[in-house]
Motif scaffolding. Sequence first.
Motif, PDB file in Angstrom:
ATOM      1  N   PRO A 129      35.086  16.158  60.692  1.00 39.26           N
ATOM      2  CA  PRO A 129      36.474  16.606  60.854  1.00 39.26           C
ATOM      3  C   PRO A 129      37.412  15.889  59.878  1.00 39.26           C
ATOM      4  CG  PRO A 129      35.519  15.919  62.958  1.00 39.26           C
ATOM      5  CD  PRO A 129      34.566  15.498  61.888  1.00 39.26           C
ATOM      6  N   ALA A 130      38.448  16.615  59.462  1.00 41.32           N
ATOM      7  CA  ALA A 130      39.425  16.057  58.523  1.00 41.32           C
ATOM      8  C   ALA A 130      39.963  14.711  59.007  1.00 41.32           C
ATOM      9  CB  ALA A 130      40.570  17.048  58.311  1.00 41.32           C
ATOM     10  N   SER A 131      40.126  14.559  60.323  1.00 38.38           N
ATOM     11  CA  SER A 131      40.673  13.287  60.833  1.00 38.38           C
ATOM     12  C   SER A 131      39.805  12.112  60.379  1.00 38.38           C
ATOM     13  CB  SER A 131      40.776  13.321  62.357  1.00 38.38           C
ATOM     14  OG  SER A 131      39.542  13.711  62.926  1.00 38.38           O
ATOM     15  N   SER A 182      31.846  46.604  63.962  1.00 36.39           N
ATOM     16  CA  SER A 182      32.420  45.284  63.732  1.00 36.39           C
ATOM     17  C   SER A 182      31.295  44.256  63.808  1.00 36.39           C
ATOM     18  CB  SER A 182      33.485  44.995  64.794  1.00 36.39           C
ATOM     19  OG  SER A 182      33.912  43.656  64.714  1.00 36.39           O
ATOM     20  N   PRO A 183      30.806  43.783  62.653  1.00 31.92           N
ATOM     21  CA  PRO A 183      29.572  42.986  62.663  1.00 31.92           C
ATOM     22  C   PRO A 183      29.631  41.760  63.581  1.00 31.92           C
ATOM     23  CG  PRO A 183      30.189  43.583  60.415  1.00 31.92           C
ATOM     24  CD  PRO A 183      31.318  44.014  61.289  1.00 31.92           C
ATOM     25  N   HIS A 184      30.799  41.131  63.699  1.00 30.01           N
ATOM     26  CA  HIS A 184      30.879  39.935  64.535  1.00 30.01           C
ATOM     27  C   HIS A 184      31.629  40.165  65.848  1.00 30.01           C
ATOM     28  CE1 HIS A 184      29.658  36.414  61.694  1.00 30.01           C
ATOM     29  NE2 HIS A 184      28.744  37.349  61.765  1.00 30.01           N
ATOM     30  N   VAL A 226      28.803  45.512  54.582  1.00 32.63           N
ATOM     31  CA  VAL A 226      29.953  44.680  54.212  1.00 32.63           C
ATOM     32  C   VAL A 226      29.669  43.184  54.222  1.00 32.63           C
ATOM     33  CG1 VAL A 226      31.631  46.392  55.002  1.00 32.63           C
ATOM     34  CG2 VAL A 226      30.771  44.681  56.614  1.00 32.63           C
ATOM     35  N   TYR A 244      21.499  30.768  51.671  1.00 34.45           N
ATOM     36  CA  TYR A 244      22.176  32.029  51.950  1.00 34.45           C
ATOM     37  C   TYR A 244      21.602  33.118  51.046  1.00 34.45           C
ATOM     38  CZ  TYR A 244      25.229  29.333  54.875  1.00 34.45           C
ATOM     39  OH  TYR A 244      25.699  28.516  55.873  1.00 34.45           O
ATOM     40  N   VAL A 283      22.425  35.986  49.346  1.00 37.62           N
ATOM     41  CA  VAL A 283      23.697  36.597  48.954  1.00 37.62           C
ATOM     42  C   VAL A 283      23.721  36.757  47.431  1.00 37.62           C
ATOM     43  CG1 VAL A 283      24.852  34.334  48.837  1.00 37.62           C
ATOM     44  CG2 VAL A 283      26.229  36.373  49.241  1.00 37.62           C
ATOM     45  N   GLY A 284      24.405  37.789  46.971  1.00 43.49           N
ATOM     46  CA  GLY A 284      24.559  37.998  45.536  1.00 43.49           C
ATOM     47  C   GLY A 284      25.122  36.744  44.878  1.00 43.49           C
ATOM     48  N   GLU A 300      30.768  28.589  58.628  1.00 42.09           N
ATOM     49  CA  GLU A 300      30.922  28.204  57.226  1.00 42.09           C
ATOM     50  C   GLU A 300      31.866  29.122  56.464  1.00 42.09           C
ATOM     51  OE1 GLU A 300      28.476  29.726  58.564  1.00 42.09           O
ATOM     52  OE2 GLU A 300      27.881  31.372  57.234  1.00 42.09           O
ATOM     53  N   ARG A 301      32.121  30.332  56.977  1.00 42.93           N
ATOM     54  CA  ARG A 301      33.070  31.225  56.302  1.00 42.93           C
ATOM     55  C   ARG A 301      34.498  30.825  56.684  1.00 42.93           C
ATOM     56  NH1 ARG A 301      29.284  35.363  58.073  1.00 42.93           N
ATOM     57  NH2 ARG A 301      28.229  36.396  56.330  1.00 42.93           N
ATOM     58  N   LEU A 319      34.459  40.586  57.866  1.00 37.00           N
ATOM     59  CA  LEU A 319      33.684  40.976  59.037  1.00 37.00           C
ATOM     60  C   LEU A 319      34.204  40.351  60.326  1.00 37.00           C
ATOM     61  CD1 LEU A 319      30.118  39.361  58.964  1.00 37.00           C
ATOM     62  CD2 LEU A 319      32.160  38.394  57.975  1.00 37.00           C
ATOM     63  N   GLU A 320      35.152  39.404  60.232  1.00 35.19           N
ATOM     64  CA  GLU A 320      35.794  38.870  61.442  1.00 35.19           C
ATOM     65  C   GLU A 320      37.091  39.620  61.753  1.00 35.19           C
ATOM     66  OE1 GLU A 320      34.308  36.658  63.176  1.00 35.19           O
ATOM     67  OE2 GLU A 320      32.877  35.847  61.736  1.00 35.19           O
ATOM     68  N   PRO A 348      38.014  42.591  62.611  1.00 32.70           N
ATOM     69  CA  PRO A 348      38.198  43.381  63.839  1.00 32.70           C
ATOM     70  C   PRO A 348      38.506  42.515  65.062  1.00 32.70           C
ATOM     71  CG  PRO A 348      36.302  44.163  62.602  1.00 32.70           C
ATOM     72  CD  PRO A 348      36.731  42.873  61.962  1.00 32.70           C
ATOM     73  N   GLY A 349      38.055  41.260  65.060  1.00 31.54           N
ATOM     74  CA  GLY A 349      38.334  40.364  66.178  1.00 31.54           C
ATOM     75  C   GLY A 349      39.812  40.033  66.310  1.00 31.54           C
ATOM     76  N   ASP A 396      32.019  38.305  51.343  1.00 30.79           N
ATOM     77  CA  ASP A 396      31.047  37.360  50.799  1.00 30.79           C
ATOM     78  C   ASP A 396      31.001  37.476  49.272  1.00 30.79           C
ATOM     79  OD1 ASP A 396      30.482  36.641  53.390  1.00 30.79           O
ATOM     80  OD2 ASP A 396      28.668  37.852  53.532  1.00 30.79           O
ATOM     81  N   GLY A 397      31.060  36.333  48.607  1.00 29.71           N
ATOM     82  CA  GLY A 397      31.042  36.329  47.149  1.00 29.71           C
ATOM     83  C   GLY A 397      32.421  36.032  46.568  1.00 29.71           C
ATOM     84  N   ALA A 438      44.342  21.074  59.625  1.00 34.13           N
ATOM     85  CA  ALA A 438      43.946  20.832  61.013  1.00 34.13           C
ATOM     86  C   ALA A 438      43.056  19.596  61.097  1.00 34.13           C
ATOM     87  CB  ALA A 438      43.195  22.050  61.564  1.00 34.13           C
ATOM     88  N   SER A 450      40.686  19.038  62.933  1.00 36.32           N
ATOM     89  CA  SER A 450      39.279  19.395  63.141  1.00 36.32           C
ATOM     90  C   SER A 450      38.686  20.151  61.955  1.00 36.32           C
ATOM     91  CB  SER A 450      39.156  20.281  64.389  1.00 36.32           C
ATOM     92  OG  SER A 450      39.877  21.486  64.192  1.00 36.32           O
ATOM     93  N   MET A 451      39.468  20.380  60.897  1.00 37.03           N
ATOM     94  CA  MET A 451      38.937  21.146  59.764  1.00 37.03           C
ATOM     95  C   MET A 451      37.699  20.449  59.185  1.00 37.03           C
ATOM     96  SD  MET A 451      40.715  22.286  56.127  1.00 37.03           S
ATOM     97  CE  MET A 451      41.943  23.383  56.818  1.00 37.03           C
TER      98      MET A 451
END
Lengths: 375, 375
Positions: free
Chosen positions: A117-119, A211-213, A302, A318, A320-321, B47-48, B70-71, B73-74, B92-93, B113, B115-116
């Motif tokens: 954490p940043a703290s 909605s993937p997530h 996506v 990962y 990924v491209g 991680e995103r 992809l988040e 829609p939430g 992604d990318g 933050a 907690s970042m």
Amino acid sequence: MTPAVPALAERIRRAGEVAASHDVEVLLLTPGTDLRYLLGYGGASHERLTCLVLPAAGHLAPPAIVVPKLEAPGLAALPLAELGVEVLTWTDGEDPYRLVSDLAGGPTRMAVADSMPASHVFGLRDVFPDVAQTLAGPVLRELRMRKDAGEVAQLRAAGAAIDRVHARMAEFLMVGRTEAEVGEAITAAILDEGHTEAAFVVVGSGPHGASPHHDVSGRVIERGDVVVVDIGGPLPGGYNSDSTRTYAVGGEPPATIREAYAVLQDAQERSVAAVRPGVTAESVDTAAREPITEAGLGKNFVHRTGHGIGLDVHEEPYIVGGNPILLEPGMAFSVEPGVYLEGEWGARIEDIVVVTADGCERLNTRPRDLVVLPG
Amino acid sequence: MTPAVPALAERIRRAGEVAASHDVEVLLLTPGTDLRYLLGYGGASHERLTCLVLPAAGHLAPPAIVVPKLEAPGLAALPLAELGVEVLTWTDGEDPYRLVSDLAGGPTRMAVADSMPASHVFGLRDVFPDVAQTLAGPVLRELRMRKDAGEVAQLRAAGAAIDRVHARMAEFLMVGRTEAEVGEAITAAILDEGHTEAAFVVVGSGPHGASPHHDVSGRVIERGDVVVVDIGGPLPGGYNSDSTRTYAVGGEPPATIREAYAVLQDAQERSVAAVRPGVTAESVDTAAREPITEAGLGKNFVHRTGHGIGLDVHEEPYIVGGNPILLEPGMAFSVEPGVYLEGEWGARIEDIVVVTADGCERLNTRPRDLVVLPG
């Protein structure tokens, strides 16, 4: 489930070596999966600092862990003495960062856990004002990305456990239930099948499948829905499962969906077939993306094709491209292309695979067609 | 459970004002309780990068949230348009840090933050190489430390829920069960009583009671054990319960334990009685510590007296020596002195209190004596 002392000792030794090769003088690791990988203990994460101080090879200081005095009993069962890790405790009111700086001496380059954490990052920056801070992830990933036989065995057990949940899907997923009710039943099954936690339960029905997530909602499952079910969590040893199957509830969906699904299934097969030592992570992504793009659905896929998995659900490598990393035996990751038609429906097929000497082993083996449930 | 739009808008406005008064030009908040406090949505942490970019008052840019496509829609259910928060997605990318820097312009001082994760802290450092990074905690705590009536109501409901679990302790805690079995039964009750999660379940029996942050183990409860039970978790609105009681199983413990417990109970009463607006956090700690020290047990009280509580189980204000903060109405925190005899036994009494106009309200009201269970 915890690795034996010699295995942990070897991990600690190699982490120090890789750190040195990355020009890092000391690794500072707060609670999380890096710590768990090295000590068999993830630590308690909160505002009080717990930190493993792990000098790079060639530095004289032995490794040490700084821990709040009231957490120290939790370390009693760990083989810290055998591992040569000193324990230093601190109590409320003392400055734990000062303790770390006393231990670490005067490095010029330190690496901190990616999840710190940043703290704590800034607390350490304040006691090491002239020291460049980088991420420990690139060091730890060199070790964690290549699973040993014990880790693969745990991932295999996790894959079998989540497959048993998918095998029971007709018990959970039916017309008239809300996604949330289905999700509750799946959560109970995930625990029943040996997981310590249902880390994620996605039940994306009908338009929510796009909605993937998405997780779950109050939407009621209707006859004819296509439903994406993406579920997983850790076994007691800490290694995670993660598998997605797409179900049709109460009957075959229309031809347009079946045709798009066939493209997706072919893409997932081709992507898994592309996995072998020596190819790039990117090439596995491309193998999934090409047939989907050729079918005119490229814009509907996506996300990346996959993510590494182990003590974290998402870790290196990962798929990924743009990721030039070369696959090696022991690397474990998801292959999970999807197609998403916004406002209408979605589908995804996800297996965890482990790279072998000449290809890969799938850790999820449930049927990959669009399984029709009675509803 | 989510605050109404005007309440959230007011929080966002005040966060910008307090940031300006702290010489911070922009707040950057990744998923966690700060985000939940401001938007009614904690975000998905992985991680995103998801990041709320909240300029200080006087800066022209409107607030915006950067989120993986992809988040997105939430976020659909959130009143972001009403709150004037722009949404920017990335896939992604792409480089999400670059998106943040485009939004934030050229600040000279940003706060992130607490907690970042370091991975995002350094990702932001790289796109803002000349910008001083500080913690957002000192800004957010100015708001979050003083609970409004709605927040107090949620903490009160959480207190009542965990009290109902303690009220049923004789069903769970008995001779012949392991701590882990007792813990499982308590976990089920915590969920039954309306929590979304059993965030922590400490069952410290006999010598394990001397380890304040022990969780559970395979130790079998014996007749005559003194057992520390420290339990809690969040209700659906996100506000947490946290209460400790100490039980004697199967009969009265010996006089030495009863006498030390009486000192502890007196210390907890005096500490709660010391809570009122205008006194320091430190003075509440002192009120608990003095009688314990006078009884010769000072070295056995190894932690601070308490911690603030709200969306986080541990937050400001901390009730600890050296903390000069002046208590104000609406501050909520634990009062939880303990005594720990290493290798023998331990005891702790913990209530959550909320500062009122002229004292405090206890949110936990179960009996505070050493409750003897039949066993």
